[in-house]
Design an enzyme around this catalytic site. Structure first.
Site, PDB file in Angstrom:
ATOM      1  N   THR A  71       7.903  -5.004   2.570  1.00  0.00           N
ATOM      2  CA  THR A  71       7.634  -3.745   2.231  1.00  0.00           C
ATOM      3  C   THR A  71       6.393  -3.120   2.665  1.00  0.00           C
ATOM      4  OG1 THR A  71       7.627  -2.293   0.259  1.00  0.00           O
ATOM      5  CG2 THR A  71       7.133  -4.354  -0.250  1.00  0.00           C
ATOM      6  N   ASP A  72       6.319  -1.765   2.957  1.00  0.00           N
ATOM      7  CA  ASP A  72       4.745  -1.321   3.132  1.00  0.00           C
ATOM      8  C   ASP A  72       4.057  -1.484   1.792  1.00  0.00           C
ATOM      9  OD1 ASP A  72       5.867   0.703   1.808  1.00  0.00           O
ATOM     10  OD2 ASP A  72       5.640   2.227   3.027  1.00  0.00           O
ATOM     11  N   GLU A  73       4.448  -1.668   0.627  1.00  0.00           N
ATOM     12  CA  GLU A  73       3.814  -1.395  -0.449  1.00  0.00           C
ATOM     13  C   GLU A  73       2.683  -2.582  -0.558  1.00  0.00           C
ATOM     14  OE1 GLU A  73       5.824  -0.560  -4.421  1.00  0.00           O
ATOM     15  OE2 GLU A  73       7.505   0.194  -3.141  1.00  0.00           O
TER      16      GLU A  73
ATOM     17  N   TYR B 172       5.461  -6.394  -8.175  1.00  0.00           N
ATOM     18  CA  TYR B 172       6.621  -6.306  -6.935  1.00  0.00           C
ATOM     19  C   TYR B 172       5.752  -6.477  -5.777  1.00  0.00           C
ATOM     20  CZ  TYR B 172       9.193  -4.339  -3.312  1.00  0.00           C
ATOM     21  OH  TYR B 172       9.906  -3.988  -2.177  1.00  0.00           O
TER      22      TYR B 172
ATOM     23  N   LYS C  59       5.570  -9.466  -3.217  1.00  0.00           N
ATOM     24  CA  LYS C  59       6.277  -9.413  -1.991  1.00  0.00           C
ATOM     25  C   LYS C  59       5.165  -9.779  -0.661  1.00  0.00           C
ATOM     26  CE  LYS C  59       9.569  -8.213  -0.207  1.00  0.00           C
ATOM     27  NZ  LYS C  59      10.751  -9.145   0.229  1.00  0.00           N
TER      28      LYS C  59
END
Length: 345
Positions: free
Chosen positions: A130-132, A155, A159
């Protein structure tokens, strides 16, 4: 190609499975069927001879070894993950166990299998992220493949940790890996806890449509079927390393919500506009202001760009939910659906 897809009964995973089967690949779907896993997402391919299902958990190393030995895939696409930020705020333990320990198990099982196969050329371990992991942007700038990691939620931290493990298994053991980091997905079969399906279903039910803070947080919206197309392209033709996959469709949350309401006004009109149901609620803890992806590498190297604008994608998505009430009705009693999560921060 025979592909082992982890998390193939989930939102993005099922889109990958459906597209891969449609393109003639053999697909083994490995899924634990936790609260967000839905085999109904795969009804269109369930009886296809190219498709098979293994009910297993990526935290179970023995099961992973067995499945790899039996099916002998040419590639692994690792999508299985806990993915809802609000749930990670309330219960981070599941995210640590699945996203970090589970990815470690996948890497070790894949490495053992690859070594036993004589380090077969062409094998790939594709880790979908993810870009998060990059943190939060201000009003300007975009995430590139070289942006330093700065995760802000349990989260995104889990990741980020899994991404680092994947990179380390390549550098240390030579495992052939490719990583992709995507922007916010939306589209058909989206489990009803994320923003887009929550807006649609609350609107239809006449309930308040919750918007965090003032709705000014910005996301880059990627139609899930475009994402699946990009993932398979990277798997087949990408170089080892990382690709950022973006939708090139930035929008503020409040504008996205109003767009959905406008589509519903046209497709399922009622006496008052759906936008009247918008309710601003207390913001999420540690809510990142803006995400935006620079997709130059995948565009320049592989010629990929998203094919669906956010306006077109939202229209398709709203229509899908209107046409598939049986699918989402069956999920209404699952854990957390219809509840405000992420309030324990």
């Amino acid at each position: 190609m025979k592909i082992l897809v982890t998390g193939g009964a989930g939102f993005i995973g099922s889109a990958v499975v459906r597209l891969a089967v449609a393109r003639g690949h053999k697909v083994v779907n490995l899924d634990a069927l936790t609260y967000a896993g839905c085999l109904e997402n795969l009804a269109s391919v369930a009886d296809d001879p190219l498709y098979s299902f293994e009910h297993a958990d990526i935290r179970d190393r023995a099961a992973l070894d067995r499945i790899l030995a039996v099916h002998q895939p040419d590639a692994v696409m690792h999508l299985a993950a806990e993915s809802h930020v609000d749930r990670s705020i309330d219960g981070p333990g599941d995210f640590i166990e699945t996203n970090i320990t589970g990815t470690y198990n996948m890497l070790e099982a894949a490495r053992s299998y690859w070594v036993a196969q004589g380090k077969r050329e062409g094998f790939r371990f594709h880790h979908i992220s993810t870009d998060e992991v990059y943190g939060s942007l201000g009003p300007e700038g975009m995430f590139t493949e070289d942006t330093p990691y700065d995760p802000r939620s349990p989260y995104s931290a889990s990741k980020a940790s899994s991404d680092h493990l994947v990179r380390a298994w390549h550098e240390t053991y030579g495992l052939p890996v490719v990583l992709t980091n995507c922007s916010n997905n939306y589209g058909p079969f989206h489990f009803p806890e994320k923003l887009v399906p929550v807006v649609i279903l609350n609107a239809l039910a006449g309930k308040p449509i919750p918007v965090y803070g003032e709705g000014l947080n910005v996301r880059d919206w990627l139609y899930v079927e475009d994402h699946a197309d990009a993932l398979l392209l990277v798997l087949e033709k990408g170089a080892m390393g990382r690709y950022n996959i973006g939708g090139e469709n930035e929008a503020r949350n409040i504008d996205l919500v109003k767009t959905i309401c406008g589509i519903l006004d046209q497709k399922r009109p009622k006496e008052t506009p759906y936008a009247n149901q918008i309710t601003f609620v207390q913001d999420r803890a540690g809510h990142d202001l803006r995400y935006a992806i620079d997709p130059s590498r995948i565009r320049d190297e592989l010629g990929w760009r998203p094919s669906v604008t956010v306006e077109e994608g939202l229209e398709r998505t709203v229509q899908w939910y209107l046409d598939n009430e049986d699918w989402w009705r069956a999920l209404q009693n699952r854990d957390g659906v219809g509840q405000r999560l992420g309030t324990k921060g």
